[in-house]
Design a protein around this motif. Structure first.
Motif, PDB file in Angstrom:
ATOM      1  N   ILE A   2      42.395  43.875  26.099  1.00 37.43           N
ATOM      2  CA  ILE A   2      41.626  44.270  27.269  1.00 37.43           C
ATOM      3  C   ILE A   2      41.898  43.393  28.490  1.00 37.43           C
ATOM      4  N   VAL A   3      42.037  42.079  28.276  1.00 41.94           N
ATOM      5  CA  VAL A   3      42.250  41.179  29.417  1.00 41.94           C
ATOM      6  C   VAL A   3      43.573  41.482  30.090  1.00 41.94           C
ATOM      7  N   GLN A   4      44.612  41.680  29.282  1.00 43.33           N
ATOM      8  CA  GLN A   4      45.907  42.004  29.872  1.00 43.33           C
ATOM      9  C   GLN A   4      45.881  43.356  30.579  1.00 43.33           C
ATOM     10  N   THR A   5      45.178  44.309  29.987  1.00 41.51           N
ATOM     11  CA  THR A   5      45.057  45.627  30.608  1.00 41.51           C
ATOM     12  C   THR A   5      44.431  45.524  31.987  1.00 41.51           C
ATOM     13  N   LEU A   6      43.514  44.589  32.148  1.00 42.63           N
ATOM     14  CA  LEU A   6      42.843  44.402  33.430  1.00 42.63           C
ATOM     15  C   LEU A   6      43.731  43.679  34.443  1.00 42.63           C
ATOM     16  N   ILE A   7      44.551  42.745  33.963  1.00 41.18           N
ATOM     17  CA  ILE A   7      45.297  41.872  34.862  1.00 41.18           C
ATOM     18  C   ILE A   7      46.643  42.450  35.273  1.00 41.18           C
ATOM     19  N   THR A   8      47.387  43.050  34.332  1.00 33.89           N
ATOM     20  CA  THR A   8      48.765  43.451  34.591  1.00 33.89           C
ATOM     21  C   THR A   8      48.950  44.359  35.813  1.00 33.89           C
ATOM     22  N   VAL A  50      45.970  32.821  28.701  1.00 28.80           N
ATOM     23  CA  VAL A  50      44.687  33.518  28.611  1.00 28.80           C
ATOM     24  C   VAL A  50      44.801  34.799  27.789  1.00 28.80           C
ATOM     25  N   THR A  51      45.793  35.633  28.103  1.00 29.62           N
ATOM     26  CA  THR A  51      45.892  36.932  27.430  1.00 29.62           C
ATOM     27  C   THR A  51      46.225  36.787  25.948  1.00 29.62           C
ATOM     28  N   MET A  52      47.101  35.848  25.602  1.00 30.54           N
ATOM     29  CA  MET A  52      47.443  35.657  24.195  1.00 30.54           C
ATOM     30  C   MET A  52      46.253  35.131  23.404  1.00 30.54           C
ATOM     31  N   SER A  53      45.503  34.200  23.991  1.00 28.47           N
ATOM     32  CA  SER A  53      44.334  33.655  23.292  1.00 28.47           C
ATOM     33  C   SER A  53      43.303  34.749  23.012  1.00 28.47           C
ATOM     34  N   VAL A  54      43.030  35.557  24.017  1.00 32.66           N
ATOM     35  CA  VAL A  54      42.037  36.617  23.859  1.00 32.66           C
ATOM     36  C   VAL A  54      42.496  37.655  22.836  1.00 32.66           C
ATOM     37  N   SER A  55      43.767  38.066  22.901  1.00 35.58           N
ATOM     38  CA  SER A  55      44.250  39.099  21.976  1.00 35.58           C
ATOM     39  C   SER A  55      44.219  38.617  20.534  1.00 35.58           C
ATOM     40  N   VAL A  56      44.567  37.350  20.300  1.00 38.06           N
ATOM     41  CA  VAL A  56      44.526  36.811  18.932  1.00 38.06           C
ATOM     42  C   VAL A  56      43.095  36.779  18.406  1.00 38.06           C
ATOM     43  N   LEU A  57      42.162  36.293  19.220  1.00 40.44           N
ATOM     44  CA  LEU A  57      40.767  36.199  18.787  1.00 40.44           C
ATOM     45  C   LEU A  57      40.160  37.578  18.528  1.00 40.44           C
TER      46      LEU A  57
END
Length: 478
Positions: free
Chosen positions: A320-326, A355-362
């Motif tokens: 979700i975070v990457q979807t928002l940022i990219t 940020v995006t990798m940390s969020v996606s892993v969690l």
């Protein structure tokens, strides 16, 4: 090549070190250049934050609308018809690649115009892109009308009864017509991205998401069938794109209104040249991201698509975070490259990757632990997948998060050749593995084929190419 054209439009850049760094050490007359560079960097950061903030609000509305609409739709339509609806949506998404990469290349060219405050440049590319997309829509409509009557929908979708064919045919026809209308309209978001005004685009996306939910509720209330469900949900999303485009060229940026005088053969050539590589990447992405449902339908039937699709919609929120940022990061990178601000690009890339990798892993880990109970509560037992499928989808989200971050750098710089051809190789391997594995281990084999193909073919070359771009001391040829 695009580098030559970019050179013609670009302001002179100093070589040997980052232009911004050189300006810091310059004397007297360069102070204004330094101030302009720092102001551009600050404004870019503000626009990025505004875009992400608005995307959070917009995505929240869309996610909430989807969270409510999916269980309503699957309960109303049933597993098989919901699967058919998903297949129709997937097939039309696949057709988007036939824009020949024009939509994605437009973002970079509008970013060029924005970096130089050149309205005529922006209008020239916008007018030309709208004409190209309109012509493509007409040609696709003619081709569709010629092919449509000859397709065997009963066997193609593995329907249980021939009585369903008429309903499915009407649904596909409606969706295809609405899709064609959307082809030129969806350029509005790309244009706003080039101007780094994704806050506005997010607002229209939110309207479309909310309209989608309202349309589904109305169809259920009026006891409409699958064609009405397809028409209502598709029209809501396309309507928001149309309103956005009309608002953009009529009120927000009237200089972008199509003008015959601004039709440009050179602009079309540049878009096609850069768009070709985007087109190749889109074709590869089509196979990787959108063939899954079609493969599952062919070998396992529409009901299995419902389980796979719902699981993916849930686990996909891990990105979700990457979807928002990219969407905001791409034009910001493109503008920074045009200004020669490589220092900002490197710093932003490192932060975004962390940020995006940390969020996606969690989040992938959380869905692996709780995904099946959540889906059972959310979309009934008919949509509950296997635990292995959810875990593998989580692994894929982490891999794709990393790959999308590197792809954003390459796309914004216009250096996508290696990525394009490696993506084609990965797509071929993915398709072969998915077909082979789905027949042996079921739907789990489809996502496993995707993971293995990326690990084997794409991750290393794309990473190396990204590092080359980030480590360069000056923009090539400038």
């Amino acid at each position: 090549m695009e580098e030559a054209a970019r050179r013609d439009l670009a302001p002179p850049l100093l070589s040997g070190k980052d232009p911004v760094s050189l300006r810091v050490s310059s004397e007297g007359g360069e102070t204004s250049d330094l101030n302009a560079a720092l102001e551009a960097r600050q404004n870019r950061g503000k626009r990025l934050l505004h875009a992400v903030g608005s995307a959070v609000a917009s995505k929240g509305i869309v996610v909430a609308a989807n969270a409510l609409s999916i269980p309503i739709a699957i309960r109303y339509l049933g597993g098989e018809r919901f699967g058919i609806w998903t297949i129709i949506s997937t097939a039309l998404t696949m057709l988007l690649v036939l824009d020949l990469g024009v939509a994605n290349s437009l973002t970079n060219f509008v970013s060029e115009a924005y970096a130089r405050n050149d309205r005529e440049h922006a209008s020239r590319y916008t007018t030309t892109a709208l004409l190209v997309m309109t012509v493509l829509a007409v040609l696709m409509g003619i081709a569709g009308a010629a092919v449509f009557p000859h397709l065997d929908w009963f066997h193609l979708l593995k329907l249980n009864s021939r009585s369903e064919v008429s309903e499915v045919v009407r649904s596909v026809a409606i969706a295809f017509i609405i899709f064609l209308l959307d082809l030129p309209c969806r350029l509005a978001t790309k244009i706003l991205g080039g101007y780094q005004e994704l806050r506005t685009a997010s607002a229209f996306t939110a309207i479309g998401g909310a309209g989608n939910l309202v349309a589904i509720l109305i169809v259920v209330k009026l006891h409409g069938g699958l064609p009405a469900m397809v028409a209502g949900s598709s029209a809501a999303l396309v309507g928001s794109d149309l309103i956005c485009l009309l608002w953009l060229i009529r009120f927000s940026k009237p200089w972008l209104a199509p003008q015959i005088a601004h039709l440009s053969g050179e602009a079309a050539k540049r878009m096609m040249r850069q768009g070709l590589e985007f087109f190749i990447i889109q074709i590869a992405g089509l196979v990787v991201f959108n063939s899954d449902n079609l493969i599952i339908t062919h070998y396992l039937g529409p009901a299995e698509v419902a389980r796979y699709s719902v699981a993916w919609r849930l686990v996909g929120y891990a990105a979700i975070v990457q979807t928002l940022i990219t969407p905001a990061l791409w034009p910001a990178f493109s503008e920074a490259f045009d200004r020669g601000d490589l220092t900002w690009v490197r710093a932003a890339f490192r932060r975004i990757m962390a940020v995006t990798m940390s969020v996606s892993v969690l989040m992938a880990g959380a869905f692996a632990l709780s995904g099946r109970p959540l889906i059972r509560l959310w979309a009934t037992d008919a949509a509950v997948p296997t635990q292995t499928l959810i875990v593998l989808m989580g692994v894929w989200v982490v891999i794709s998060t990393y790959m999308n971050n590197t792809a954003t750098v390459l796309a914004s710089r216009g250096q996508t050749r290696i990525q394009a051809w490696c993506s084609v190789a990965a797509a071929i391997v993915n398709l072969a593995l998915s077909i082979w594995l789905v027949q042996r281990i079921g739907a789990t084999g489809v996502i496993l084929g995707t993971i293995l193909s990326y690990i084997a073919v794409l991750i290393v070359p794309q990473s190396v190419e990204t590092l080359k771009v980030l480590r360069q001391q000056k923009l090539n040829g400038q």
